[in-house]
Design a protein around this motif. Structure first.
Motif, PDB file in Angstrom:
ATOM      1  N   TYR A 127       3.980  13.829 -37.410  1.00  0.00           N
ATOM      2  CA  TYR A 127       5.268  13.825 -36.917  1.00  0.00           C
ATOM      3  C   TYR A 127       5.220  12.794 -35.595  1.00  0.00           C
ATOM      4  CZ  TYR A 127       9.023  15.849 -33.856  1.00  0.00           C
ATOM      5  OH  TYR A 127      10.173  16.143 -33.074  1.00  0.00           O
ATOM      6  N   LEU A 128       4.551  12.737 -35.139  1.00  0.00           N
ATOM      7  CA  LEU A 128       4.214  11.814 -33.561  1.00  0.00           C
ATOM      8  C   LEU A 128       4.067  10.299 -34.000  1.00  0.00           C
ATOM      9  CD1 LEU A 128       2.268  14.172 -31.156  1.00  0.00           C
ATOM     10  CD2 LEU A 128       4.835  13.614 -31.280  1.00  0.00           C
ATOM     11  N   GLN A 129       3.366  10.157 -35.074  1.00  0.00           N
ATOM     12  CA  GLN A 129       2.738   8.496 -35.284  1.00  0.00           C
ATOM     13  C   GLN A 129       3.775   7.754 -35.812  1.00  0.00           C
ATOM     14  OE1 GLN A 129      -0.723   7.555 -35.551  1.00  0.00           O
ATOM     15  NE2 GLN A 129       0.654   5.678 -35.588  1.00  0.00           N
ATOM     16  N   PRO A 130       4.048   6.651 -35.092  1.00  0.00           N
ATOM     17  CA  PRO A 130       4.935   5.596 -35.313  1.00  0.00           C
ATOM     18  C   PRO A 130       4.369   4.819 -36.570  1.00  0.00           C
ATOM     19  CG  PRO A 130       3.762   4.889 -33.375  1.00  0.00           C
ATOM     20  CD  PRO A 130       3.132   6.230 -33.736  1.00  0.00           C
ATOM     21  N   ASP A 131       5.211   4.010 -37.189  1.00  0.00           N
ATOM     22  CA  ASP A 131       4.747   3.152 -38.278  1.00  0.00           C
ATOM     23  C   ASP A 131       5.437   1.741 -38.599  1.00  0.00           C
ATOM     24  OD1 ASP A 131       7.166   4.492 -39.082  1.00  0.00           O
ATOM     25  OD2 ASP A 131       6.916   4.208 -40.938  1.00  0.00           O
ATOM     26  N   LEU A 132       6.160   1.285 -37.447  1.00  0.00           N
ATOM     27  CA  LEU A 132       6.718   0.105 -37.235  1.00  0.00           C
ATOM     28  C   LEU A 132       6.583  -0.486 -36.000  1.00  0.00           C
ATOM     29  CD1 LEU A 132       8.805  -1.780 -38.119  1.00  0.00           C
ATOM     30  CD2 LEU A 132      10.606  -0.523 -37.542  1.00  0.00           C
ATOM     31  N   GLY A 133       6.190  -1.568 -35.759  1.00  0.00           N
ATOM     32  CA  GLY A 133       5.969  -1.949 -34.497  1.00  0.00           C
ATOM     33  C   GLY A 133       7.208  -3.173 -34.259  1.00  0.00           C
ATOM     34  N   ILE A 134       7.671  -3.464 -33.237  1.00  0.00           N
ATOM     35  CA  ILE A 134       8.741  -4.249 -32.623  1.00  0.00           C
ATOM     36  C   ILE A 134       8.533  -5.114 -31.614  1.00  0.00           C
ATOM     37  CG2 ILE A 134      11.223  -4.431 -32.364  1.00  0.00           C
ATOM     38  CD1 ILE A 134      11.712  -1.699 -33.358  1.00  0.00           C
ATOM     39  N   PHE A 135       8.573  -6.365 -31.884  1.00  0.00           N
ATOM     40  CA  PHE A 135       8.179  -7.221 -30.768  1.00  0.00           C
ATOM     41  C   PHE A 135       9.404  -7.919 -30.415  1.00  0.00           C
ATOM     42  CE2 PHE A 135       4.511  -6.995 -33.879  1.00  0.00           C
ATOM     43  CZ  PHE A 135       3.773  -6.603 -32.925  1.00  0.00           C
ATOM     44  N   SER A 136       9.330  -8.107 -29.187  1.00  0.00           N
ATOM     45  CA  SER A 136      10.489  -8.760 -28.462  1.00  0.00           C
ATOM     46  C   SER A 136      10.224 -10.087 -27.553  1.00  0.00           C
ATOM     47  CB  SER A 136      11.338  -7.969 -27.431  1.00  0.00           C
ATOM     48  OG  SER A 136      10.910  -7.354 -26.476  1.00  0.00           O
ATOM     49  N   TYR A 137      11.309 -10.610 -27.248  1.00  0.00           N
ATOM     50  CA  TYR A 137      11.049 -11.828 -26.246  1.00  0.00           C
ATOM     51  C   TYR A 137      12.257 -11.735 -25.325  1.00  0.00           C
ATOM     52  CZ  TYR A 137      10.178 -16.170 -23.562  1.00  0.00           C
ATOM     53  OH  TYR A 137       9.861 -17.069 -22.827  1.00  0.00           O
ATOM     54  N   ASN A 138      11.995 -11.411 -23.978  1.00  0.00           N
ATOM     55  CA  ASN A 138      13.138 -10.979 -22.943  1.00  0.00           C
ATOM     56  C   ASN A 138      14.157 -10.197 -23.506  1.00  0.00           C
ATOM     57  OD1 ASN A 138      14.092 -11.553 -20.418  1.00  0.00           O
ATOM     58  ND2 ASN A 138      15.432 -13.298 -21.281  1.00  0.00           N
ATOM     59  N   GLY A 139      13.478  -9.084 -24.203  1.00  0.00           N
ATOM     60  CA  GLY A 139      14.359  -8.175 -24.722  1.00  0.00           C
ATOM     61  C   GLY A 139      14.973  -8.199 -25.988  1.00  0.00           C
ATOM     62  N   ARG A 140      15.252  -9.491 -26.643  1.00  0.00           N
ATOM     63  CA  ARG A 140      15.669  -9.802 -28.021  1.00  0.00           C
ATOM     64  C   ARG A 140      14.537  -9.493 -28.964  1.00  0.00           C
ATOM     65  NH1 ARG A 140      20.752 -12.629 -28.029  1.00  0.00           N
ATOM     66  NH2 ARG A 140      21.606 -12.191 -25.933  1.00  0.00           N
ATOM     67  N   ILE A 141      14.776  -9.056 -30.125  1.00  0.00           N
ATOM     68  CA  ILE A 141      13.864  -8.770 -31.121  1.00  0.00           C
ATOM     69  C   ILE A 141      13.693  -9.944 -31.959  1.00  0.00           C
ATOM     70  CG2 ILE A 141      13.417  -7.590 -33.337  1.00  0.00           C
ATOM     71  CD1 ILE A 141      14.965  -4.932 -32.609  1.00  0.00           C
TER      72      ILE A 141
END
Length: 386
Positions: A127-141
């Protein structure tokens, strides 16, 4: 009128390959010294694969004896990675096939990170485990773990069904692919016709403290962005598009400022296929009534632009930039000094290279800004971890 058999054309073809080879020979060793290389390399992989596949295809045809000196154990993976840059323009997978691939990538990561939890408290962990990492630069994906996997060119057939250590499998596979790219580039640069001049132009102006990440559950994330409805694969493809544009706009701009002609080539090819793919996605969704009214308006705002249509019409230029084979150029224009800038200016009827370069930049900015509004991201810029 073609100049395929003209000696100036042959020299031009080889100079295009030589220029690309010189860029990667200069760029890659310096890039890998940077602390962010392990994250950012995935956004560069389809471009490196494009160079490897297309220059090798040229060599097989024009220099068959050279081609005999090269072998690829990972040729299918590298070819897949190269095709990923076409997005929905891939004539084999088309829209439905690519959406299925994105769904499979999402499910594979879910199995890896969520469903792998067994035993005591496994339900809570899943239930708690994430499965997608999102990377940003200065808040932009600018990237995600799913998009990075997509660009590697890996498919189901490359991965064992039952494997406890997926990290090790991926590491070993991608290391072998990287080795083959490196060996090919080193071999190419030994042949007189393609021996480049290194410029030592690499400059890294990325501010690493502006790079951030956030781990989320993909099911929740994909159902809350873009088209929202029960259209996760469509939303994941739109995340792919905005990430690619933002990567170009915010990352490559800070890596390739000293390689303006190579950067133009990568930007033009990316914009050409991404705009075409947006239209293909729209045409796929309309008959099935998959789009909200707001989504329809966003598609319209992106695609109904005069300069974008003009850029998309330059298929012959795209083909030359990709395949290194000039066509439909009058012999009268050819001279030993004919270069990529001249080529671009010819196809745009006398507009300067700098003017066209700016129009490409403006379109990347315009479309990424529209997609940013459409994304409706609930994560604020300061919500990404550093």
């Amino acid at each position: 009128m073609s100049f395929q058999n003209n000696s100036a054309a042959i020299e031009f073809e080889r100079n295009l390959i030589k220029s690309d080879a010189g860029f990667y020979l200069d760029f890659m060793p310096q890039f890998f010294k940077q602390p962010s290389a392990g994250i950012l390399i995935f956004g560069l992989m389809p471009y490196l694969s494009l160079f490897t596949v297309e220059s090798y295809n040229y060599i097989k045809k024009e220099f068959p004896d050279y081609a005999k000196e090269i072998s690829f154990d990972s040729q299918k993976i590298i070819s897949n990675s190269r095709m990923r840059l076409k997005f929905f323009d891939d004539k084999v997978n088309k829209v439905s096939g690519l959406l299925e691939l994105l769904d499979w990538i999402s499910e594979w990561h879910k199995e890896w990170f969520i469903n792998s939890h067994k035993g005591c408290l496994s339900s809570l962990k899943r239930y708690l485990q994430p499965d997608l990492g999102i990377f940003s630069y200065n808040g932009r994906i600018v990237a995600s773990t799913h998009i990075g996997f997509f660009f590697t060119g890996l498919e189901k057939e490359n991965l064992p069904e039952n494997c406890d250590d997926k990290t090790a499998i991926l590491r070993d596979l991608l290391f072998s692919v990287a080795q083959e790219h490196g060996k090919y580039l080193a071999q190419l640069c030994t042949w007189t016709e393609f021996m480049p001049i290194q410029t030592n132009s690499f400059q890294y102006t990325i501010q690493d403290d502006k790079l951030g990440y956030k781990d989320v559950k993909s099911a929740n994330f994909y159902s809350s962005v873009f088209n929202i409805n029960d259209t996760r694969s469509i939303n994941s493809s739109l995340l792919l598009f905005i990430s690619v544009l933002n990567f170009t706009r915010h990352i490559l701009t800070r890596l390739m400022a000293n390689y303006p002609e190579i950067f133009f080539k990568l930007k033009f090819i990316t914009l050409y296929h991404l705009a075409s793919s947006l239209e293909r996605l729209q045409n796929y969704c309309y008959p099935q009534n998959l789009l909200t009214e707001i989504s329809k308006q966003y598609f319209k705002n992106i695609l109904n632009d005069k300069d974008l249509k003009k850029i998309r019409s330059k298929t012959d230029l795209r083909n030359i930039l990709v395949h290194y084979k000039p066509a439909k150029i009058p012999n009268s224009l050819l001279s030993p000094s004919f270069n990529l800038k001249n080529l671009v200016e010819y196809f745009f009827n006398g507009e300067s290279f700098e003017e066209i370069d700016k129009k490409v930049d403006d379109q990347i900015t315009r479309i990424s800004d529209i997609l940013e509004q459409w994304l409706n991201l609930s994560i604020k810029p300061d919500g990404f971890l550093r």
